[in-house]
Motif scaffolding. Structure first.
Motif, short mmCIF file in Angstrom:
data_model
loop_
_atom_site.label_atom_id
_atom_site.label_comp_id
_atom_site.label_asym_id
_atom_site.label_seq_id
_atom_site.Cartn_x
_atom_site.Cartn_y
_atom_site.Cartn_z
N ALA A 1 0.83 -1.21 0.00
CA ALA A 1 0.00 0.00 0.00
C ALA A 1 0.87 1.26 0.00
O ALA A 1 0.54 2.26 -0.66
CB ALA A 1 -0.93 -0.01 1.20
N ALA A 2 1.98 1.21 0.73
CA ALA A 2 2.88 2.37 0.76
C ALA A 2 3.51 2.61 -0.60
O ALA A 2 3.65 3.76 -1.05
CB ALA A 2 3.97 2.16 1.82
N LEU A 3 3.88 1.56 -1.28
CA LEU A 3 4.45 1.70 -2.63
C LEU A 3 3.42 2.28 -3.59
O LEU A 3 3.75 3.12 -4.44
CB LEU A 3 4.93 0.34 -3.15
N ALA A 4 2.16 1.83 -3.46
CA ALA A 4 1.11 2.31 -4.35
C ALA A 4 0.95 3.82 -4.27
O ALA A 4 0.58 4.48 -5.26
CB ALA A 4 -0.21 1.61 -4.04
N GLN A 5 1.22 4.39 -3.11
CA GLN A 5 1.10 5.84 -2.93
C GLN A 5 2.19 6.60 -3.69
O GLN A 5 2.07 7.81 -3.91
CB GLN A 5 1.17 6.19 -1.44
N ARG A 6 3.24 5.89 -4.09
CA ARG A 6 4.36 6.54 -4.76
C ARG A 6 4.28 6.41 -6.28
O ARG A 6 5.19 6.87 -7.00
CB ARG A 6 5.68 5.95 -4.26
N CYS A 7 3.23 5.77 -6.78
CA CYS A 7 3.09 5.63 -8.23
C CYS A 7 2.86 7.00 -8.87
O CYS A 7 2.30 7.91 -8.25
CB CYS A 7 1.92 4.69 -8.57
N ARG A 8 3.26 7.14 -10.13
CA ARG A 8 3.15 8.43 -10.81
C ARG A 8 1.69 8.85 -10.98
O ARG A 8 1.36 10.03 -10.83
CB ARG A 8 3.82 8.36 -12.18
N PHE A 9 0.83 7.88 -11.28
CA PHE A 9 -0.58 8.20 -11.52
C PHE A 9 -1.46 7.66 -10.39
O PHE A 9 -1.27 6.53 -9.91
CB PHE A 9 -1.05 7.60 -12.85
N ILE B 1 9.06 -4.77 -7.76
CA ILE B 1 9.08 -6.18 -8.16
C ILE B 1 10.31 -6.45 -9.03
O ILE B 1 11.02 -7.44 -8.84
CB ILE B 1 7.79 -6.55 -8.91
N ALA B 2 10.56 -5.56 -9.97
CA ALA B 2 11.69 -5.73 -10.89
C ALA B 2 13.02 -5.72 -10.15
O ALA B 2 13.96 -6.45 -10.52
CB ALA B 2 11.67 -4.63 -11.95
N SER B 3 13.13 -4.91 -9.10
CA SER B 3 14.38 -4.82 -8.34
C SER B 3 14.50 -5.90 -7.28
O SER B 3 15.55 -6.03 -6.64
CB SER B 3 14.48 -3.45 -7.68
N GLY B 4 13.43 -6.66 -7.09
CA GLY B 4 13.45 -7.72 -6.08
C GLY B 4 13.18 -7.23 -4.68
O GLY B 4 13.36 -7.97 -3.70
N ASP B 5 12.76 -5.97 -4.55
CA ASP B 5 12.50 -5.42 -3.22
C ASP B 5 11.18 -5.92 -2.62
O ASP B 5 10.95 -5.77 -1.41
CB ASP B 5 12.47 -3.89 -3.28
N ALA C 1 4.45 -12.44 -5.84
CA ALA C 1 3.29 -13.23 -5.42
C ALA C 1 2.49 -12.49 -4.36
O ALA C 1 1.26 -12.52 -4.35
CB ALA C 1 3.75 -14.59 -4.88
N ARG C 2 3.18 -11.80 -3.44
CA ARG C 2 2.49 -11.03 -2.41
C ARG C 2 1.69 -9.89 -3.04
O ARG C 2 0.55 -9.63 -2.67
CB ARG C 2 3.50 -10.49 -1.41
N VAL C 3 2.30 -9.22 -4.03
CA VAL C 3 1.58 -8.15 -4.73
C VAL C 3 0.36 -8.72 -5.43
O VAL C 3 -0.71 -8.11 -5.43
CB VAL C 3 2.51 -7.46 -5.75
N GLY C 4 0.50 -9.90 -6.02
CA GLY C 4 -0.63 -10.53 -6.69
C GLY C 4 -1.78 -10.82 -5.73
O GLY C 4 -2.95 -10.63 -6.07
N ARG C 5 -1.46 -11.28 -4.53
CA ARG C 5 -2.51 -11.56 -3.54
C ARG C 5 -3.17 -10.26 -3.09
O ARG C 5 -4.39 -10.21 -2.89
CB ARG C 5 -1.92 -12.31 -2.35
N TRP C 6 -2.37 -9.21 -2.92
CA TRP C 6 -2.93 -7.90 -2.55
C TRP C 6 -3.88 -7.40 -3.62
O TRP C 6 -4.99 -6.96 -3.33
CB TRP C 6 -1.78 -6.90 -2.34
N ARG C 7 -3.43 -7.48 -4.88
CA ARG C 7 -4.26 -7.01 -5.99
C ARG C 7 -5.58 -7.79 -6.05
O ARG C 7 -6.64 -7.22 -6.28
CB ARG C 7 -3.49 -7.15 -7.30
N CYS D 1 5.17 3.22 -12.28
CA CYS D 1 4.54 2.39 -11.24
C CYS D 1 5.60 1.97 -10.23
O CYS D 1 6.54 1.22 -10.55
CB CYS D 1 3.87 1.17 -11.85
N ALA D 2 5.45 2.42 -9.00
CA ALA D 2 6.43 2.10 -7.95
C ALA D 2 6.40 0.62 -7.59
O ALA D 2 7.43 0.04 -7.22
CB ALA D 2 6.16 2.95 -6.71
N ILE D 3 5.23 0.01 -7.67
CA ILE D 3 5.12 -1.42 -7.33
C ILE D 3 5.84 -2.27 -8.37
O ILE D 3 6.59 -3.19 -8.04
CB ILE D 3 3.64 -1.83 -7.21
N ALA D 4 5.61 -1.96 -9.65
CA ALA D 4 6.29 -2.70 -10.71
C ALA D 4 7.81 -2.56 -10.58
O ALA D 4 8.56 -3.52 -10.79
CB ALA D 4 5.82 -2.21 -12.08
#
Length: 349
Positions: free
Chosen positions: A270-278, A295-299, A303-309, A289-292
């Motif tokens: 949820a904190a990452l989602a607040q940092r997205c550009r849009f 995920i790409a950086s491995g931070d 799978a956790r993001v998928g469950r949240w979504r 997209c801060a979440i994407a």
């Protein structure tokens, strides 16, 4: 069930409830707690009261196990339900869009799973979201530790689901094993057990109550799942003065009105989602997209993001369905009022 309770405080009464009693009600009403819910009646109890009354209220306002009702002092007929400290609810299973109440005025939620094939991270996260939305303390209880080769693996997996989450791993058949849970079962405290069928809730109920209160059955060897044994919702008196609510195993737990709870359980996402550009980012292929990026950086775990979504989408869908039903109900009520008014008008002419 209630013979050992002699004061309202023994039943879980607190200042939160007493401040809701109006001055003109003190001599004419009696508070009583709903200790069991049956299809056609409620079992209510308090000092000097142990009786059945008709179901009270409709929909989400209906009295459920754990609720406090004000009864007429002479007839013991329910007059009103007191406001709740907490309430657990879900969308009814299947295609029904109604809300099903689970329990009210709970202090601690014991989320029960087991150290076998039933262990399911996504299911645990659903229960945790329910607990945090209700502002109730969750405790994950992992049973059947004696049957697992490495029970610590299950403990560590559960502990990662939320910062500060308490996880207790035990054999519910061992009286010494349940000792860590007694801290939440003290005088006047109410704990609720939730979990899928066969994870050992009935065994845990019997162990906490110190006697046989619920039937138990073994697990099936083919899939490690148990057979459903609890069929109703009821308060059980505990030896240390607390109360325990056991609930039927839930094959389907559809979330509704729990977005804040989801965001608390998935606070990192949820904190990452607040940092997205849009602001309306779908967290998929949108630029910025801060979440994407995480995920790409491995931070963060994809799978956790998928469950949240999935939970966020389900909760929004269920809320929309409920809003549409409520709108239809209001429209039907307005139409019925209009028809009745027209009938009265024609009759009076």
């Amino acid at each position: 069930m209630t013979s050992e309770a002699s004061t309202l405080a023994d039943y879980g009464w607190a200042t939160f409830f007493s401040t809701q009693i109006h001055a003109d009600e003190t001599d004419t009403t009696l508070p009583a707690r709903v200790v069991a819910v049956h299809r056609d009646r409620l079992h209510v109890a308090a000092p000097g009261i142990d009786t059945s009354v008709a179901p009270f209220g409709d929909g989400e306002q209906a009295a459920t196990v754990g609720d406090w009702l004000l009864l007429d002092a002479h007839t013991q007929r329910p007059l009103r339900r007191l406001d709740r400290k907490s309430v657990f609810k879900r969308r009814a299973a299947g295609t029904d869009v109604r809300v099903q109440l689970i329990a009210a005025n709970v202090d601690t939620l014991l989320v029960v799973s087991s150290c076998n094939a039933d262990f399911n991270v996504a299911r645990l996260e659903r229960y945790l979201a329910l607990a945090r939305e209700a502002q109730v303390t969750p405790v994950v209880v992992l049973t059947k530790a004696d049957l697992a080769d490495e029970p610590g693996d299950y403990t560590r997996a559960a502990a990662k689901l939320m910062p500060g989450l308490v996880v207790e791993t035990l054999d519910a058949r061992d009286a010494a094993g349940i000792a860590p849970l007694l801290a939440w079962c003290g005088h006047g405290q109410t704990v609720a057990l939730v979990g899928s069928s066969g994870v050992g809730k009935s065994t845990l109920t019997n162990a906490l109550a110190g006697e046989h209160r619920a039937d138990t059955q073994g697990i099936r060897e083919d899939d490690a799942k148990g057979r459903h044994t609890t069929t109703g919702r009821a308060l059980h008196r505990l030896p240390d003065g607390g109360w325990l609510i056991d609930t039927p195993g839930m094959r389907e737990l559809q979330l509704t009105d729990v977005r804040a709870g989801i965001d608390e359980v998935f606070d990192d996402v949820a904190a990452l989602a607040q940092r997205c550009r849009f602001a309306d980012c779908g967290h998929d292929t949108e630029p910025g997209c801060a979440i994407a990026a995480a995920i790409a950086s491995g931070d963060i775990d994809a799978a956790r993001v998928g469950r949240w979504r999935k939970l966020v989408a389900e909760e929004a869908r269920n809320n929309e369905s409920l809003a549409q039903r409520r709108a239809r109900d209001r429209a039907f009520g307005h139409m019925a009022d209009r028809v009745m008014a027209e009938k009265r008008l024609r009759r009076d002419r």
